[in-house]
Design a protein around this motif. Structure first.
Motif, PDB file in Angstrom:
ATOM      1  N   HIS A   1       0.817  -1.208   0.000  1.00 25.48           N
ATOM      2  CA  HIS A   1       0.000   0.000   0.000  1.00 25.48           C
ATOM      3  C   HIS A   1       0.854   1.263   0.000  1.00 25.48           C
ATOM      4  CE1 HIS A   1       0.352   1.542   4.167  1.00 25.48           C
ATOM      5  NE2 HIS A   1       0.721   0.310   4.414  1.00 25.48           N
TER       6      HIS A   1
ATOM      7  N   MET B   1       3.678   1.758  -1.605  1.00 20.92           N
ATOM      8  CA  MET B   1       4.064   2.029  -2.998  1.00 20.92           C
ATOM      9  C   MET B   1       2.871   2.620  -3.751  1.00 20.92           C
ATOM     10  SD  MET B   1       6.268  -1.298  -4.051  1.00 20.92           S
ATOM     11  CE  MET B   1       7.652  -1.885  -3.096  1.00 20.92           C
ATOM     12  N   ALA B   2       1.700   2.057  -3.498  1.00 17.08           N
ATOM     13  CA  ALA B   2       0.500   2.545  -4.183  1.00 17.08           C
ATOM     14  C   ALA B   2       0.205   3.989  -3.776  1.00 17.08           C
ATOM     15  CB  ALA B   2      -0.679   1.645  -3.863  1.00 17.08           C
ATOM     16  N   GLN B   3       0.365   4.290  -2.497  1.00 16.23           N
ATOM     17  CA  GLN B   3       0.100   5.666  -2.045  1.00 16.23           C
ATOM     18  C   GLN B   3       1.193   6.622  -2.515  1.00 16.23           C
ATOM     19  OE1 GLN B   3      -1.266   4.554   2.262  1.00 16.23           O
ATOM     20  NE2 GLN B   3      -2.280   6.445   1.715  1.00 16.23           N
TER      21      GLN B   3
END
Lengths: 379, 441
Positions: B128, B130-132
């Motif tokens: 998460h 990396m996604a954020q």
């Protein structure tokens, strides 16, 4: 307000409430950690879904299971389970929550062996075109697992009844929040949070009944107290009502919140009861307007929702209670800070832990509120 | 305790790895001149999928990450730039390093000062943070963002879901790049990717040998082409070369470091800013042989008892890849079935760690308790308990993978040395005049 005392009482004695519910309804209790679990399916299976919440008591039992740098909320939840306070919980469930919640779920399932420990992947990029179909199948699978667990199929009628009960409850919570838009809100932010939290550990029908009584009382009540500074409260997974009460005691009212123990829990339109209701349920979980930052990837929904709240509730300042070690919320800080600055909206981030440093908070919150008051006078 | 002294030699493929690394960074800065798209993000997964674009540059979220890890004072400045923006220190320290590069304008600035503009951001969401981070980059640089949601558990439903997202992503990629998606290039890249990932798994599996031909410090750097060019012919050739060398070393009893009085499992990430920690046991004639993350870049068959074995090549499986659907489904399988490490899904980790320690003939384990990465910490204490229950002594040290301010070298070395001594190890040279092998960097 006597009915308010009932909410407080249930929440304070939530373990006792759930145990009595089990006996009365001959049902199971399922603990969930995050609001992306479709509790309506559990409720339809004569199961009481309860949000697992810690105690905010200092503890020393989680150290063998969790490293030192871990969110106090999830640490405390695991501590409660390890101490046996959740022994009545038959099953636990999560839907791809943050690593901290996952750790608690994992240690609980591994060391306390509940009869159901179910996790499913709730997408992070919820707006992806493939998500609804995928989630539909996931929820169907979840329903199968719950049916196996309780040893009985969930009838269409039960599911419809459950959805209708949740719809009613959410609609009433919306009404409660609507009252806070007024110039003098008839209820404090702390009391509102207590009502919402109680809803997470109570049978929805019981909660709805109390909510109706509350709303009836509030409709006839004219707010008389100067609300002081109108605040929006943002927070990580936060359940300490006393902190809100403390902030409000310094001359403010939390008129609206954007957190999963508050508005995010119920916000959004009712689930459609026409046609394939599972599609309606998926639609609620995928398209809810208020989104956890963990699942707010690519197309951002959380921040526009926050700004709608600011406008609709005539917010004068924003307090962000950020749980120590909370990564998902840590990411949103710069964006929010810049946005609030550009709108001239004072913003106070406060880091919270298992216990609250009251003296420090008092100084910071008082200074923050003074600044807003001065701004209002000079405007 | 194994007191045998083995012959040791430098790893010859090391030079090739460095050459490929140079090529990768040179390509990053020159791609735009050749009209190639620049895809920013932690594109360590689904590289074959992106190869349908033809050649593309992949600067990660900031190409100076490794350079900064070797220069802690500069690294701290970058971390402070992130904090000055309001990102809390509880956020993943590696992502804070990337965000600092963004805020300081380094992410898209070549060493000669010229600027690159990413064509789009690409991120799988198994992590998460990396996604954020993708959210922040996308908004800050005003660049479109494509994310592929990657469930952690391997089910037919999960595989279909990932496949559908990839199918839907192709017109999006074509639109933002203005380039047609080439199925032939996709097919070729997926075949290469499968091949390199099987080869990497075989290389890592080879380190079960006594003496181990490569140790964990070797694997840590030798894996770099796996992060950037596993979908390319050069990636296959590199892995084949390294695999052949590994087999030759095993056949000729060539040891990674000359001694392996004790073999250690490492769990959790090491501090990237002090990667020499992976050589610390060498001073005691001991050696780190394995960690799950090094395995994680390969394609493995995983068994219920915790065993990991390299999976089969496409040829061994008799599997043909002829169409876009064949290629995308193979790509999904690689990442959902064969690659996904327990990093983000702790259910099997404790069992697998115990089996790993046994299969790699480890005598003990060391945990890197990494404040910098929350995802990989999930279940690490449970893993410790399982290892101990299975009879493995377990030591630990605390750090943050990319934040040197949260690492005390003196304390860490004290802890590790005490642990070694508690196992009966003595520093080489202290008792017998033996000399530790020169460290290979």
């Amino acid at each position: 307000m006597r009915v308010m005392e009932k909410f407080k009482e249930v929440f304070a004695n939530r373990h006792q409430y759930a145990q009595e519910w089990k006996i009365k309804h001959s049902g199971k209790v399922a603990g969930y950690f995050c609001i992306y679990v479709p509790e309506e399916i559990l409720y339809a299976a004569n199961t009481l879904p309860i949000r697992v919440i810690g105690s905010r008591e200092p503890e020393d039992v989680t150290e063998p299971y969790i490293t030192g740098w871990w969110c106090p909320h999830t640490r405390s939840a695991l501590a409660e389970a390890l101490k046996g306070r959740y022994n009545y919980v038959d099953g636990i469930m999560i839907g791809n929550s943050c690593p901290h919640i996952f750790q608690t779920f994992f240690s609980w399932s591994r060391n306390l062996s509940p009869s159901l420990a179910y996790d499913f992947w709730m997408p992070m990029n919820l707006r992806n075109a493939s998500v609804p179909e995928y989630m539909y199948k996931q929820f169907k699978e979840l329903q199968n697992r719950v049916e196996q667990w309780v040893g009985k199929p969930i009838s269409q009628d039960s599911l419809l009844r459950s959805l209708a009960t949740y719809n009613t409850n959410r609609q009433l919570l919306h009404q409660l929040y609507e009252l806070r838009k007024g110039h003098v809100p008839p209820i404090s932010g702390a009391d509102t949070m207590e009502i919402t939290l109680a809803g997470m550990v109570m049978d929805k029908e019981d909660h709805t009944q109390l909510l109706k009584e509350t709303l009836k009382d509030l409709e006839t009540k004219t707010g008389s107290k100067d609300p002081g500074v109108r605040l929006l409260l943002l927070a990580s997974e936060f359940d300490d009502v006393e902190v809100i009460r403390f902030i409000e005691s310094l001359g403010a009212t939390v008129v609206i919140d954007e957190m999963c123990t508050g508005s995010r829990y119920f916000w959004g339109p009712p689930v459609s009861l026409d046609g394939d209701v599972m599609k309606g349920l998926v639609n609620r979980y995928v398209n809810r307007p208020s989104v956890c930052p963990h699942k707010d990837i690519v197309e951002r929904y959380r921040i526009p929702q926050i700004m709608r709240f600011v406008e609709e509730y005539r917010v004068q300042g924003v307090v962000y209670l950020l749980e120590k070690f909370c990564e998902p919320h840590g990411y949103d800080l710069p964006k929010l800070k810049a946005l609030f600055e550009s709108k001239g909206l004072p913003f106070l981030p406060l880091e919270v832990d298992l216990t609250t440093p009251a003296g420090q908070f008092r100084t910071r919150v008082e200074a923050f509120l003074d600044m807003i008051r001065e701004k209002a006078i000079t405007a | 305790m194994n007191n045998t002294k083995y012959e040791t030699r430098p790893v010859e493929s090391w030079a090739k790895m460095k050459e490929l690394r140079r090529t990768h960074f040179k390509h990053t800065w020159q791609a735009a001149d050749h009209g190639e798209p620049i895809v920013m993000g932690m594109t360590e997964a689904l590289l074959g999928y992106l190869a349908g674009l033809g050649n593309f540059a992949d600067p990660s979220y900031g190409p100076y990450y490794t350079k900064l890890m070797r220069n802690p004072p500069e690294l701290i400045k970058v971390l402070e730039a992130t904090e000055a923006k309001g990102i809390t220190r509880d956020v993943c320290s590696s992502m804070r390093c990337y965000l600092g590069q963004l805020y300081l304008g380094m992410s898209n600035t070549a060493p000669n000062g010229s600027k690159i503009k990413p064509t789009f951001l690409f991120q799988v969401t198994n992590c998460h943070t990396m996604a954020q981070t993708g959210n922040v980059f996308s908004e800050y640089l005003d660049v479109p963002y494509l994310s592929i949601d990657l469930p952690y558990d391997d089910t037919p439903l999960a595989r279909d879901y990932v496949y559908q997202q990839m199918v839907e992503g192709i017109p999006w990629i074509e639109k933002v790049t203005g380039r047609p998606y080439d199925d032939e290039k996709l097919i070729e890249a997926v075949k290469y990717e499968w091949e390199t990932m099987v080869l990497w798994a075989k290389i890592v599996a080879s380190t079960r040998a006594i003496p181990t031909p490569l140790d964990l410090r070797h694997l840590w750097s030798l894996r770099m082409p796996m992060l950037t060019m596993r979908h390319k012919k050069e990636g296959v050739e590199y892995c084949r070369m390294l695999y052949d060398e590994t087999q030759w070393r095993i056949k000729n009893n060539i040891s990674a470091r000359g001694m392996e009085r004790m073999r250690f499992l490492h769990e959790g990430f090491p501090p990237y800013h002090y990667i020499a920690i992976l050589k610390q046991p060498n001073e005691y004639g001991a050696i780190f042989v394995i960690m799950e993350n090094s395995q994680g870049h390969g394609a493995w068959d995983r068994y219920a008892d915790g065993t990991w074995e390299p999976t089969k090549t496409l040829k061994e499986l008799g599997r043909e890849i002829r169409t876009r659907e064949d290629a995308l489904r193979a790509e999904v399988e690689l990442y959902v079935t064969y690659m996904m490490s327990s990093t983000w899904y702790p259910k099997y980790r404790a069992t697998e760690a115990v089996k790993r320690a046994k299969d790699w003939h480890c005598d003990a384990a060391v945990l890197g308790l990494d404040r910098g990465c929350h995802g990989y910490q999930v279940s690490i204490m449970e893993t410790k308990r399982e290892l101990q229950k299975a009879g493995f002594p377990v030591g630990s040290y605390e750090h943050s993978q990319s934040d040197p301010r949260e690492f005390s070298l003196t304390q860490t070395l004290d802890r590790l040395e005490s642990f070694m001594e508690s196992l009966g190890l003595t520093r080489i040279g202290e008792a017998s005049g033996e000399k530790a092998e020169e460290a290979i960097d």
